[in-house]
Design a protein around this motif. Structure first.
Motif: not given
Length: 136
Positions: A52, A83, A85-89, A91-92, A114-116
């Motif tokens: 990331y 943007y 691509a993760s649902s893990n905070q 990673d954002l 966070g996007v799919t």
């Protein structure tokens, strides 16, 4: 920061945010709407697969180049969308820290999402920006 951009902070809102809450440009500014900068190498391959922060770094490098081609620089940016691509905070945050540090001390308003999925194979990060420059 260029004098033509005003970053607006609010004393009534949290100072935890690592960016201004709003930005303005004068009426005579030329607005530049950037396509999302992607972590692509010049040969079209995706940089830093699985990383990331590494992809965020390549994205910011590519954003600098595209801004320069449009007659602007990072300090001319008045807004971004990041943007990831993760649902893990975490990673954002890893991507955001690179974006924030690359802009520093300039801190334009930004939205971190966070996007799919993103458009290229193995792509994890993309940054969209709007810049403002005054002609002359």
């Amino acid at each position: 920061m260029p004098e033509h951009i005003s970053l607006i902070r609010s004393g009534a809102l949290s100072d935890t945010a690592e960016y201004a809450y709003a930005a303005t440009a004068p009426a005579d500014a030329r607005l530049i709407f950037m396509a999302g900068a992607c972590p692509l190498e010049s040969d079209g391959s995706t940089a830093a697969v699985g990383d990331y922060a590494g992809q965020a770094s390549k994205v910011m490098e590519n954003l600098r180049i595209a801004l320069s081609d449009a007659g602007a620089c990072l300090d001319d940016v008045i807004s971004t969308r990041v943007y990831v691509a993760s649902s893990n905070q975490a990673d954002l945050v890893a991507a955001w820290e690179v974006v924030r540090d690359t802009f520093a001390p300039h801190d334009p308003p930004s939205t971190l999402l966070g996007v799919t999925v993103l458009g290229y194979d193995d792509q994890l990060v993309e940054v969209e920006a709007v810049a403002a420059v005054v002609n002359g």
